[in-house]
Design a protein around this motif. Structure first.
Motif, PDB file in Angstrom:
ATOM      1  N   THR A 175      70.361  78.577  21.929  1.00 27.01           N
ATOM      2  CA  THR A 175      70.835  78.868  23.290  1.00 27.01           C
ATOM      3  C   THR A 175      71.284  80.323  23.387  1.00 27.01           C
ATOM      4  O   THR A 175      70.985  81.012  24.371  1.00 27.01           O
ATOM      5  CB  THR A 175      72.033  77.939  23.637  1.00 27.01           C
ATOM      6  N   ILE A 176      71.978  80.773  22.342  1.00 28.35           N
ATOM      7  CA  ILE A 176      72.448  82.168  22.344  1.00 28.35           C
ATOM      8  C   ILE A 176      71.251  83.116  22.384  1.00 28.35           C
ATOM      9  O   ILE A 176      71.230  84.070  23.159  1.00 28.35           O
ATOM     10  CB  ILE A 176      73.331  82.448  21.107  1.00 28.35           C
ATOM     11  N   ASN A 186      69.827  83.121  25.833  1.00 31.98           N
ATOM     12  CA  ASN A 186      70.682  83.833  26.792  1.00 31.98           C
ATOM     13  C   ASN A 186      70.719  85.334  26.515  1.00 31.98           C
ATOM     14  O   ASN A 186      70.786  86.137  27.444  1.00 31.98           O
ATOM     15  CB  ASN A 186      72.099  83.243  26.779  1.00 31.98           C
ATOM     16  N   GLU A 187      70.671  85.696  25.220  1.00 26.42           N
ATOM     17  CA  GLU A 187      70.605  87.128  24.896  1.00 26.42           C
ATOM     18  C   GLU A 187      69.319  87.740  25.437  1.00 26.42           C
ATOM     19  O   GLU A 187      69.319  88.851  25.956  1.00 26.42           O
ATOM     20  CB  GLU A 187      70.701  87.340  23.377  1.00 26.42           C
ATOM     21  N   ARG A 235      67.721  86.706  28.032  1.00 30.34           N
ATOM     22  CA  ARG A 235      67.861  86.819  29.493  1.00 30.34           C
ATOM     23  C   ARG A 235      68.689  88.040  29.869  1.00 30.34           C
ATOM     24  O   ARG A 235      68.321  88.794  30.769  1.00 30.34           O
ATOM     25  CB  ARG A 235      68.548  85.571  30.039  1.00 30.34           C
ATOM     26  N   VAL A 236      69.796  88.233  29.130  1.00 28.66           N
ATOM     27  CA  VAL A 236      70.656  89.386  29.453  1.00 28.66           C
ATOM     28  C   VAL A 236      69.892  90.689  29.182  1.00 28.66           C
ATOM     29  O   VAL A 236      69.939  91.626  29.988  1.00 28.66           O
ATOM     30  CB  VAL A 236      71.980  89.329  28.640  1.00 28.66           C
ATOM     31  N   GLU A 268      66.713  91.169  29.260  1.00 30.13           N
ATOM     32  CA  GLU A 268      65.696  91.389  30.290  1.00 30.13           C
ATOM     33  C   GLU A 268      66.335  91.818  31.621  1.00 30.13           C
ATOM     34  O   GLU A 268      65.807  92.682  32.314  1.00 30.13           O
ATOM     35  CB  GLU A 268      64.854  90.131  30.481  1.00 30.13           C
ATOM     36  N   ALA A 269      67.472  91.198  31.918  1.00 30.94           N
ATOM     37  CA  ALA A 269      68.163  91.596  33.159  1.00 30.94           C
ATOM     38  C   ALA A 269      68.583  93.062  33.066  1.00 30.94           C
ATOM     39  O   ALA A 269      68.391  93.836  34.010  1.00 30.94           O
ATOM     40  CB  ALA A 269      69.372  90.705  33.392  1.00 30.94           C
ATOM     41  N   GLU A 270      69.101  93.429  31.896  1.00 28.89           N
ATOM     42  CA  GLU A 270      69.528  94.820  31.714  1.00 28.89           C
ATOM     43  C   GLU A 270      68.339  95.776  31.804  1.00 28.89           C
ATOM     44  O   GLU A 270      68.484  96.926  32.203  1.00 28.89           O
ATOM     45  CB  GLU A 270      70.235  94.994  30.360  1.00 28.89           C
ATOM     46  N   TRP A 295      65.990  95.637  33.848  1.00 31.16           N
ATOM     47  CA  TRP A 295      65.791  95.983  35.267  1.00 31.16           C
ATOM     48  C   TRP A 295      66.654  97.169  35.652  1.00 31.16           C
ATOM     49  O   TRP A 295      66.229  98.047  36.385  1.00 31.16           O
ATOM     50  CB  TRP A 295      66.124  94.782  36.163  1.00 31.16           C
ATOM     51  N   PHE A 305      60.042  98.548  29.380  1.00 29.23           N
ATOM     52  CA  PHE A 305      60.809  97.469  30.015  1.00 29.23           C
ATOM     53  C   PHE A 305      61.384  96.539  28.952  1.00 29.23           C
ATOM     54  O   PHE A 305      62.564  96.359  28.838  1.00 29.23           O
ATOM     55  CB  PHE A 305      59.904  96.703  30.978  1.00 29.23           C
ATOM     56  N   LYS A 306      60.482  95.990  28.149  1.00 29.88           N
ATOM     57  CA  LYS A 306      60.934  95.098  27.080  1.00 29.88           C
ATOM     58  C   LYS A 306      59.756  94.728  26.194  1.00 29.88           C
ATOM     59  O   LYS A 306      58.683  94.523  26.713  1.00 29.88           O
ATOM     60  CB  LYS A 306      61.525  93.818  27.652  1.00 29.88           C
TER      61      LYS A 306
END
Lengths: 216, 209
Positions: B77-78, B81-82, B84-85, B87-89, B91, B208-209
């Motif tokens: 899960t970590i 979520n890492e 996701r964070v 990828e959000a960052e 942006w 981007f990533k």
């Protein structure tokens, strides 16, 4: 029991006893000692295996509280991003909130009229060997306005300062016949949104539980 | 005449040797099985002890295993979520500050030059090769008019300033006037010294990533 008197018979009896003893010993070793030794070895191996597994598990478990804190922190970050910076739909409609945001910043920048139209959804392409799916996609609207260059900059300033995750993926500025000060400005404004609404809901619920102390 | 006197009977006679064969046999017939039985019993006991110990540790493992599974799930899960964070960052990180770009453009355009068109566009692209990544690329097209005998110099200077001005050095990788993009302004009534031009700019790609 007495041994026979005769030397020959006595030797024969002793040999027979010896053979019997060796046979018995063989049976004891073959069907008693060896299986027990095999069992002993396998038990020792199993015990070592269990101890190794338990040591490994303990290493994970002792880090559990640290991991839980880390995850809680990540959930808070994601919930914060989701709530404050990602475009939130209105009953599945993204154009309405996007239009409201664009109009608000246009008004602040002194732009009286702005038309907002939907370009649509997109997803950032992945390298071929990537197995992960993108957690976010993006939603783009086109804002069309007639405004001086300075106001267009003011609009962008306000929009970008208010949300560090919003981007302007396209800008077109062209002159307008007979209106030297007002340009025709078209901007494509892009927000990240969750690709999986269920994942977003889970994150927001977890964050809510953490905030109310339901989840530790 | 027989003078021999038997003080002991034949069956009462004993060997004079210190170690009697019969005694050895008798002793061994008792001690050897005893030793073997003892060793066997010890072995059996050891197995039983180990059995008990294994059962005890299996119970411990039974209690730990679900917690380990939970810890492993938590790690998964970590990681998710890492991701996701991150990828959000991404942006935020790859965003082009288009407001600053437009503001700086105003400053580098010479007074004798007028921009008439500006087209900025961004897209995502995946690079080729083994270490393929997704990049955010941007390009800018500037169209304008330059007046006077120094029009060529002005356009050249403007083109150079798009890569050399500090505000643009980390943003624009290459700026150039494409072939036939600098020409006479053919608009009716335009002076002969007026030129129309287009400048293309390629931006530094942002991973981007």
């Amino acid at each position: 029991m007495k041994l026979p008197e005769g030397r020959k018979e006595r030797t024969q009896v002793l040999v027979l006893i010896l053979i019997g003893l060796v046979g018995m010993l063989f049976v004891i070793v073959q069907f008693g000692v060896l299986p027990l030794r095999a069992s002993l070895t396998s038990k020792r191996e199993r015990l070592q295996e269990l101890r190794d597994k338990i040591d490994g598990a303990d290493r994970f478990i002792t880090q559990m509280s640290r991991h839980e804190r880390r995850n809680a922190d990540l959930i808070q970050q994601l919930a914060n991003l989701s709530t404050n910076y990602f475009l939130q739909d209105e009953v599945g409609n993204y154009l309405l909130p996007a239009t409201a945001i664009v109009r608000r910043h246009a008004e602040t920048a002194g732009i009286e009229e702005v038309e907002v139209g939907q370009i649509g959804f997109g997803i950032v392409p992945q390298p071929k060997d990537s197995r992960e799916e993108r957690p976010f996609k993006f939603y783009t609207v086109r804002a069309t306005m007639q405004t001086p260059y300075a106001n267009a900059i003011a609009f962008l300033d306000g929009l970008l300062a208010a949300n560090p995750f919003v981007s302007v993926s396209g800008v077109q500025i062209a002159p307008q016949q007979g209106q030297p000060l007002a340009h025709s400005v078209v901007m494509d404004v892009q927000w990240p949104i969750w690709a999986d609404k269920e994942a977003e809901r889970e994150i927001l619920e977890s964050a809510q539980k953490q905030a109310t102390g339901e989840d530790t | 005449m027989n003078l021999r006197v038997d003080l002991i009977l034949d069956q009462e006679r004993r060997s004079g040797r210190v170690i009697n064969a019969r005694l050895v046999v008798r002793t061994l017939s008792i001690t050897l099985p005893l030793i073997l039985a003892t060793l066997f019993a010890l072995l059996f006991l050891r197995v039983q002890t180990l059995n008990t110990e294994v059962r005890k540790w299996e119970a411990v493992w039974g209690a730990r295993h679900p917690k380990q599974e939970q810890a492993l799930r938590m790690q998964g899960t970590i990681a998710a979520n890492e991701g996701r964070v991150t990828e959000a960052e991404a942006w935020r990180r790859v965003r082009l500050d288009s407001a600053a770009l437009l503001r700086e453009l105003q400053l580098v355009v010479p007074l004798t030059t007028q921009l008439t068109e500006l087209r900025l566009s961004e897209d995502f692209q995946v690079t080729e090769g083994r270490a393929a990544v997704t990049q955010r690329n941007a390009s800018l097209m500037l169209g304008g008019k330059a007046d006077g005998p120094q029009a060529k110099d002005d356009v050249t200077r403007l083109t150079a300033s798009l890569t050399e001005t500090p505000a643009f050095t980390n943003m624009i990788a290459r700026a150039f006037v494409p072939p036939n993009a600098f020409s006479l302004d053919t608009t009716p009534g335009a002076p002969e010294t007026r030129r129309v031009f287009r400048i293309h700019c390629e931006f530094q790609p942002r991973v981007f990533k």
